[in-house]
Design an enzyme around this catalytic site. Structure first.
Site, PDB file in Angstrom:
ATOM      1  N   SER A  77      -1.290  -7.440  31.009  1.00 20.55           N
ATOM      2  CA  SER A  77      -1.671  -8.671  30.309  1.00 20.55           C
ATOM      3  C   SER A  77      -3.190  -8.782  30.268  1.00 20.55           C
ATOM      4  O   SER A  77      -3.878  -8.299  31.190  1.00 20.55           O
ATOM      5  CB  SER A  77      -1.096  -9.881  31.061  1.00 20.55           C
ATOM      6  OG  SER A  77      -1.694 -11.072  30.600  1.00 20.55           O
ATOM      7  N   TYR A 111       0.347 -14.349  39.048  1.00 15.40           N
ATOM      8  CA  TYR A 111       0.649 -13.525  37.862  1.00 15.40           C
ATOM      9  C   TYR A 111      -0.541 -12.624  37.532  1.00 15.40           C
ATOM     10  O   TYR A 111      -0.378 -11.417  37.313  1.00 15.40           O
ATOM     11  CB  TYR A 111       0.979 -14.442  36.684  1.00 15.40           C
ATOM     12  CG  TYR A 111       1.245 -13.706  35.388  1.00 15.40           C
ATOM     13  CD1 TYR A 111       2.509 -13.174  35.123  1.00 15.40           C
ATOM     14  CD2 TYR A 111       0.247 -13.543  34.431  1.00 15.40           C
ATOM     15  CE1 TYR A 111       2.763 -12.497  33.940  1.00 15.40           C
ATOM     16  CE2 TYR A 111       0.496 -12.865  33.246  1.00 15.40           C
ATOM     17  CZ  TYR A 111       1.748 -12.352  33.006  1.00 15.40           C
ATOM     18  OH  TYR A 111       2.002 -11.675  31.833  1.00 15.40           O
TER      19      TYR A 111
HETATM   20  N1  LIG Z   1       4.704 -13.267  26.316  1.00 12.87           N
HETATM   21  C1  LIG Z   1       3.375 -13.071  26.434  1.00 12.87           C
HETATM   22  O1  LIG Z   1       2.533 -13.779  25.855  1.00 12.87           O
HETATM   23  C2  LIG Z   1       2.881 -11.928  27.285  1.00 12.87           C
HETATM   24  C3  LIG Z   1       1.528 -11.610  27.264  1.00 12.87           C
HETATM   25  C4  LIG Z   1       1.060 -10.557  28.027  1.00 12.87           C
HETATM   26  C5  LIG Z   1       1.939  -9.819  28.804  1.00 12.87           C
HETATM   27  N2  LIG Z   1       3.251 -10.157  28.833  1.00 12.87           N
HETATM   28  C6  LIG Z   1       4.148  -9.338  29.678  1.00 12.87           C
HETATM   29  O2  LIG Z   1       5.116  -8.762  28.844  1.00 12.87           O
HETATM   30  C7  LIG Z   1       6.316  -8.565  29.577  1.00 12.87           C
HETATM   31  C8  LIG Z   1       7.470  -9.205  28.830  1.00 12.87           C
HETATM   32  O3  LIG Z   1       7.183 -10.589  28.685  1.00 12.87           O
HETATM   33  P1  LIG Z   1       8.001 -11.518  27.686  1.00 12.87           P
HETATM   34  O4  LIG Z   1       7.102 -12.635  27.312  1.00 12.87           O
HETATM   35  O5  LIG Z   1       8.639 -10.697  26.634  1.00 12.87           O
HETATM   36  O6  LIG Z   1       9.078 -12.123  28.699  1.00 12.87           O
HETATM   37  P2  LIG Z   1      10.604 -12.556  28.493  1.00 12.87           P
HETATM   38  O7  LIG Z   1      10.946 -12.790  27.078  1.00 12.87           O
HETATM   39  O8  LIG Z   1      10.816 -13.655  29.477  1.00 12.87           O
HETATM   40  O9  LIG Z   1      11.381 -11.259  28.969  1.00 12.87           O
HETATM   41  C9  LIG Z   1      11.350 -10.838  30.273  1.00 12.87           C
HETATM   42  C10 LIG Z   1      12.558  -9.943  30.457  1.00 12.87           C
HETATM   43  O10 LIG Z   1      12.520  -9.470  31.794  1.00 12.87           O
HETATM   44  C11 LIG Z   1      13.829  -9.539  32.310  1.00 12.87           C
HETATM   45  N3  LIG Z   1      13.739  -9.654  33.757  1.00 12.87           N
HETATM   46  C12 LIG Z   1      13.151 -10.643  34.468  1.00 12.87           C
HETATM   47  N4  LIG Z   1      13.322 -10.424  35.763  1.00 12.87           N
HETATM   48  C13 LIG Z   1      13.999  -9.258  35.881  1.00 12.87           C
HETATM   49  C14 LIG Z   1      14.485  -8.503  36.975  1.00 12.87           C
HETATM   50  N5  LIG Z   1      14.294  -8.916  38.242  1.00 12.87           N
HETATM   51  N6  LIG Z   1      15.158  -7.356  36.734  1.00 12.87           N
HETATM   52  C15 LIG Z   1      15.356  -6.939  35.466  1.00 12.87           C
HETATM   53  N7  LIG Z   1      14.921  -7.612  34.380  1.00 12.87           N
HETATM   54  C16 LIG Z   1      14.263  -8.765  34.600  1.00 12.87           C
HETATM   55  C17 LIG Z   1      14.459 -10.755  31.653  1.00 12.87           C
HETATM   56  O11 LIG Z   1      15.870 -10.627  31.574  1.00 12.87           O
HETATM   57  P3  LIG Z   1      16.869 -11.302  32.645  1.00 12.87           P
HETATM   58  O12 LIG Z   1      16.309 -12.665  32.959  1.00 12.87           O
HETATM   59  O13 LIG Z   1      18.200 -11.305  31.972  1.00 12.87           O
HETATM   60  O14 LIG Z   1      16.842 -10.384  33.825  1.00 12.87           O
HETATM   61  C18 LIG Z   1      13.862 -10.683  30.253  1.00 12.87           C
HETATM   62  O15 LIG Z   1      14.687  -9.921  29.385  1.00 12.87           O
HETATM   63  C19 LIG Z   1       6.079  -9.173  30.963  1.00 12.87           C
HETATM   64  O16 LIG Z   1       5.719  -8.151  31.871  1.00 12.87           O
HETATM   65  C20 LIG Z   1       4.914 -10.117  30.731  1.00 12.87           C
HETATM   66  O17 LIG Z   1       4.174 -10.320  31.899  1.00 12.87           O
HETATM   67  C21 LIG Z   1       3.742 -11.175  28.091  1.00 12.87           C
END
Ligand SMILES: NC(=O)c1ccc[n+]([C@@H]2O[C@H](COP(=O)([O-])OP(=O)(O)OC[C@H]3O[C@@H](n4cnc5c(N)ncnc54)[C@H](OP(=O)(O)O)[C@@H]3O)[C@@H](O)[C@H]2O)c1
Length: 168
Positions: free
Chosen positions: A138, A151
Protein backbone atom coordinates in the site's frame (compact mmCIF):
# COMPACT_ATOMS: atom_id res chain seq x y z
CA UNK A 1 7.63 -12.00 -15.59
CA UNK A 2 5.37 -13.79 -18.02
CA UNK A 3 1.67 -12.95 -17.86
CA UNK A 4 0.18 -16.06 -19.50
CA UNK A 5 0.25 -19.78 -18.80
CA UNK A 6 1.01 -19.40 -15.11
CA UNK A 7 -0.58 -21.26 -12.23
CA UNK A 8 -1.36 -18.59 -9.68
CA UNK A 9 -2.54 -18.61 -6.07
CA UNK A 10 -4.19 -15.35 -4.99
CA UNK A 11 -4.97 -15.11 -1.29
CA UNK A 12 -8.12 -13.13 -0.54
CA UNK A 13 -9.11 -13.54 -4.18
CA UNK A 14 -12.87 -13.63 -3.60
CA UNK A 15 -13.36 -9.86 -3.48
CA UNK A 16 -11.86 -6.46 -4.15
CA UNK A 17 -8.36 -6.18 -5.61
CA UNK A 18 -7.79 -9.94 -5.34
CA UNK A 19 -10.86 -10.73 -7.43
CA UNK A 20 -9.96 -8.05 -9.97
CA UNK A 21 -6.49 -9.60 -10.32
CA UNK A 22 -8.02 -13.09 -10.54
CA UNK A 23 -10.35 -11.99 -13.34
CA UNK A 24 -7.59 -10.28 -15.31
CA UNK A 25 -5.14 -13.16 -14.96
CA UNK A 26 -7.85 -15.69 -15.81
CA UNK A 27 -8.79 -13.79 -18.97
CA UNK A 28 -5.09 -13.76 -19.99
CA UNK A 29 -4.76 -17.52 -20.08
CA UNK A 30 -3.59 -18.38 -16.58
CA UNK A 31 -4.89 -21.00 -14.13
CA UNK A 32 -6.04 -18.99 -11.13
CA UNK A 33 -6.66 -20.41 -7.69
CA UNK A 34 -8.22 -18.11 -5.11
CA UNK A 35 -8.53 -18.68 -1.39
CA UNK A 36 -10.36 -16.99 1.45
CA UNK A 37 -12.20 -17.82 4.66
CA UNK A 38 -15.75 -17.74 3.30
CA UNK A 39 -17.03 -20.54 1.07
CA UNK A 40 -19.99 -18.31 0.09
CA UNK A 41 -17.69 -15.48 -1.05
CA UNK A 42 -15.55 -17.91 -3.04
CA UNK A 43 -18.67 -19.35 -4.71
CA UNK A 44 -19.85 -15.83 -5.60
CA UNK A 45 -16.46 -15.10 -7.17
CA UNK A 46 -16.60 -18.33 -9.15
CA UNK A 47 -20.09 -17.44 -10.41
CA UNK A 48 -18.63 -14.17 -11.71
CA UNK A 49 -15.50 -15.83 -13.16
CA UNK A 50 -16.30 -19.53 -13.76
CA UNK A 51 -12.71 -20.53 -14.59
CA UNK A 52 -11.53 -19.72 -11.08
CA UNK A 53 -10.49 -22.60 -8.83
CA UNK A 54 -11.41 -22.02 -5.19
CA UNK A 55 -10.16 -23.27 -1.84
CA UNK A 56 -11.28 -22.28 1.63
CA UNK A 57 -8.23 -21.24 3.66
CA UNK A 58 -7.71 -18.86 6.54
CA UNK A 59 -4.11 -17.91 5.85
CA UNK A 60 -3.49 -17.17 9.54
CA UNK A 61 -4.19 -20.78 10.56
CA UNK A 62 -1.32 -23.26 10.25
CA UNK A 63 -3.61 -26.27 9.66
CA UNK A 64 -5.43 -24.38 6.90
CA UNK A 65 -2.14 -23.45 5.21
CA UNK A 66 -0.87 -27.03 5.55
CA UNK A 67 -4.05 -28.32 3.88
CA UNK A 68 -3.74 -25.74 1.13
CA UNK A 69 -0.10 -26.51 0.36
CA UNK A 70 -0.79 -30.28 0.40
CA UNK A 71 -3.74 -29.79 -1.93
CA UNK A 72 -1.59 -27.62 -4.24
CA UNK A 73 1.18 -30.26 -4.29
CA UNK A 74 -1.34 -32.93 -5.28
CA UNK A 75 -3.49 -30.94 -7.70
CA UNK A 76 -1.40 -28.03 -8.98
CA UNK A 77 2.27 -28.98 -8.61
CA UNK A 78 3.05 -26.47 -11.37
CA UNK A 79 2.17 -23.51 -9.10
CA UNK A 80 4.58 -20.75 -10.11
CA UNK A 81 3.04 -17.56 -8.75
CA UNK A 82 1.97 -16.60 -5.24
CA UNK A 83 0.10 -13.34 -4.80
CA UNK A 84 -0.17 -12.44 -1.11
CA UNK A 85 -3.20 -10.18 -1.34
CA UNK A 86 -5.39 -11.01 1.68
CA UNK A 87 -5.31 -8.03 4.02
CA UNK A 88 -7.37 -6.02 6.47
CA UNK A 89 -7.20 -2.49 7.83
CA UNK A 90 -8.46 -1.30 11.21
CA UNK A 91 -8.73 2.33 12.31
CA UNK A 92 -7.37 2.87 15.84
CA UNK A 93 -8.02 5.84 18.12
CA UNK A 94 -6.19 5.54 21.40
CA UNK A 95 -8.58 7.82 23.26
CA UNK A 96 -11.72 5.78 22.58
CA UNK A 97 -10.70 2.62 24.43
CA UNK A 98 -10.60 0.00 21.69
CA UNK A 99 -7.36 0.89 19.93
CA UNK A 100 -6.11 -2.66 20.13
CA UNK A 101 -9.31 -4.30 18.88
CA UNK A 102 -8.49 -6.82 16.15
CA UNK A 103 -4.75 -6.14 16.45
CA UNK A 104 -4.21 -9.88 16.92
CA UNK A 105 -5.99 -10.41 13.60
CA UNK A 106 -4.54 -7.54 11.58
CA UNK A 107 -0.86 -8.34 12.13
CA UNK A 108 -1.19 -12.10 11.45
CA UNK A 109 -3.22 -11.55 8.26
CA UNK A 110 -1.17 -8.71 6.80
CA UNK A 111 2.32 -9.62 7.95
CA UNK A 112 2.81 -13.10 9.39
CA UNK A 113 0.66 -15.05 6.91
CA UNK A 114 2.46 -13.83 3.77
CA UNK A 115 5.83 -14.70 5.35
CA UNK A 116 4.57 -18.16 6.37
CA UNK A 117 3.12 -18.78 2.90
CA UNK A 118 6.34 -17.74 1.19
CA UNK A 119 8.29 -20.19 3.35
CA UNK A 120 5.79 -23.00 2.92
CA UNK A 121 5.28 -22.66 -0.85
CA UNK A 122 8.88 -21.81 -1.77
CA UNK A 123 9.91 -25.45 -2.35
CA UNK A 124 7.12 -25.81 -4.94
CA UNK A 125 7.85 -22.43 -6.52
CA UNK A 126 11.57 -23.20 -6.79
CA UNK A 127 10.85 -26.34 -8.81
CA UNK A 128 9.38 -24.24 -11.64
CA UNK A 129 11.42 -22.84 -14.55
CA UNK A 130 10.37 -19.38 -13.40
CA UNK A 131 8.38 -18.25 -10.39
CA UNK A 132 7.15 -15.03 -8.87
CA UNK A 133 5.98 -13.89 -5.45
CA UNK A 134 3.93 -10.70 -5.26
CA UNK A 135 3.06 -9.01 -1.97
CA UNK A 136 0.17 -6.56 -2.32
CA UNK A 137 1.26 -3.58 -0.28
CA UNK A 138 0.00 0.00 0.00
CA UNK A 139 1.05 3.61 -0.47
CA UNK A 140 0.52 3.83 3.30
CA UNK A 141 3.75 1.85 3.67
CA UNK A 142 5.53 4.99 2.47
CA UNK A 143 3.22 7.74 3.78
CA UNK A 144 1.79 6.33 7.03
CA UNK A 145 -1.38 7.63 8.70
CA UNK A 146 -1.65 7.83 12.48
CA UNK A 147 -5.11 6.25 12.76
CA UNK A 148 -4.11 3.10 10.84
CA UNK A 149 -0.66 2.72 12.37
CA UNK A 150 -0.59 -1.08 12.60
CA UNK A 151 -1.76 -1.41 9.00
CA UNK A 152 0.98 0.97 7.79
CA UNK A 153 3.62 -0.96 9.71
CA UNK A 154 2.51 -4.33 8.30
CA UNK A 155 2.46 -2.95 4.76
CA UNK A 156 5.90 -1.37 5.17
CA UNK A 157 7.23 -4.73 6.34
CA UNK A 158 5.74 -6.64 3.44
CA UNK A 159 7.11 -4.04 1.04
CA UNK A 160 10.58 -4.73 2.40
CA UNK A 161 10.24 -8.52 2.21
CA UNK A 162 10.74 -8.55 -1.54
CA UNK A 163 11.46 -11.98 -2.85
CA UNK A 164 12.43 -13.34 -6.20
CA UNK A 165 12.61 -17.07 -6.79
CA UNK A 166 15.69 -18.30 -8.53
CA UNK A 167 15.17 -20.77 -11.32
CA UNK A 168 16.61 -24.25 -10.95
N1 LIG B 1 -8.68 -1.11 -1.10
C1 LIG B 1 -7.65 -0.23 -1.11
O1 LIG B 1 -7.81 0.99 -1.27
C2 LIG B 1 -6.25 -0.75 -0.95
C3 LIG B 1 -5.18 0.12 -1.14
C4 LIG B 1 -3.88 -0.34 -1.01
C5 LIG B 1 -3.65 -1.67 -0.69
N2 LIG B 1 -4.70 -2.50 -0.48
C6 LIG B 1 -4.40 -3.91 -0.14
O2 LIG B 1 -4.96 -4.72 -1.14
C7 LIG B 1 -5.31 -5.98 -0.59
C8 LIG B 1 -6.76 -6.28 -0.90
O3 LIG B 1 -7.56 -5.24 -0.34
P1 LIG B 1 -9.09 -5.04 -0.74
O4 LIG B 1 -9.40 -3.61 -0.52
O5 LIG B 1 -9.36 -5.67 -2.05
O6 LIG B 1 -9.78 -5.85 0.45
P2 LIG B 1 -11.12 -6.72 0.51
O7 LIG B 1 -12.05 -6.41 -0.60
O8 LIG B 1 -11.60 -6.57 1.91
O9 LIG B 1 -10.57 -8.19 0.29
C9 LIG B 1 -9.76 -8.80 1.21
C10 LIG B 1 -9.87 -10.29 0.94
O10 LIG B 1 -9.01 -10.94 1.87
C11 LIG B 1 -9.69 -12.06 2.36
N3 LIG B 1 -9.14 -12.38 3.68
C12 LIG B 1 -9.15 -11.59 4.78
N4 LIG B 1 -8.61 -12.25 5.79
C13 LIG B 1 -8.22 -13.45 5.32
C14 LIG B 1 -7.60 -14.59 5.91
N5 LIG B 1 -7.26 -14.60 7.21
N6 LIG B 1 -7.36 -15.67 5.13
C15 LIG B 1 -7.71 -15.67 3.83
N7 LIG B 1 -8.30 -14.62 3.22
C16 LIG B 1 -8.56 -13.54 3.97
C17 LIG B 1 -11.16 -11.67 2.41
O11 LIG B 1 -12.00 -12.80 2.29
P3 LIG B 1 -12.67 -13.52 3.57
O12 LIG B 1 -13.09 -12.43 4.51
O13 LIG B 1 -13.78 -14.34 3.00
O14 LIG B 1 -11.58 -14.38 4.14
C18 LIG B 1 -11.27 -10.81 1.15
O15 LIG B 1 -11.63 -11.61 0.03
C19 LIG B 1 -5.02 -5.89 0.91
O16 LIG B 1 -3.76 -6.46 1.19
C20 LIG B 1 -5.00 -4.39 1.17
O17 LIG B 1 -4.21 -4.07 2.27
C21 LIG B 1 -5.98 -2.08 -0.61
Amino acid sequence: MKLTDNTILITGGASGIGLALAKQFSERGNRVIICGRSREALDRAQSAVPALITQVCDVTVLDNRDSLSGWLENNHPDLNMLINNAGVQHIRHFDDGDAVADLDQEIPINLAAPIHLIGELLPMLKRQPSAVIVNVTSGLAFTPKADVLAYCATKAASTLSRCRCATN
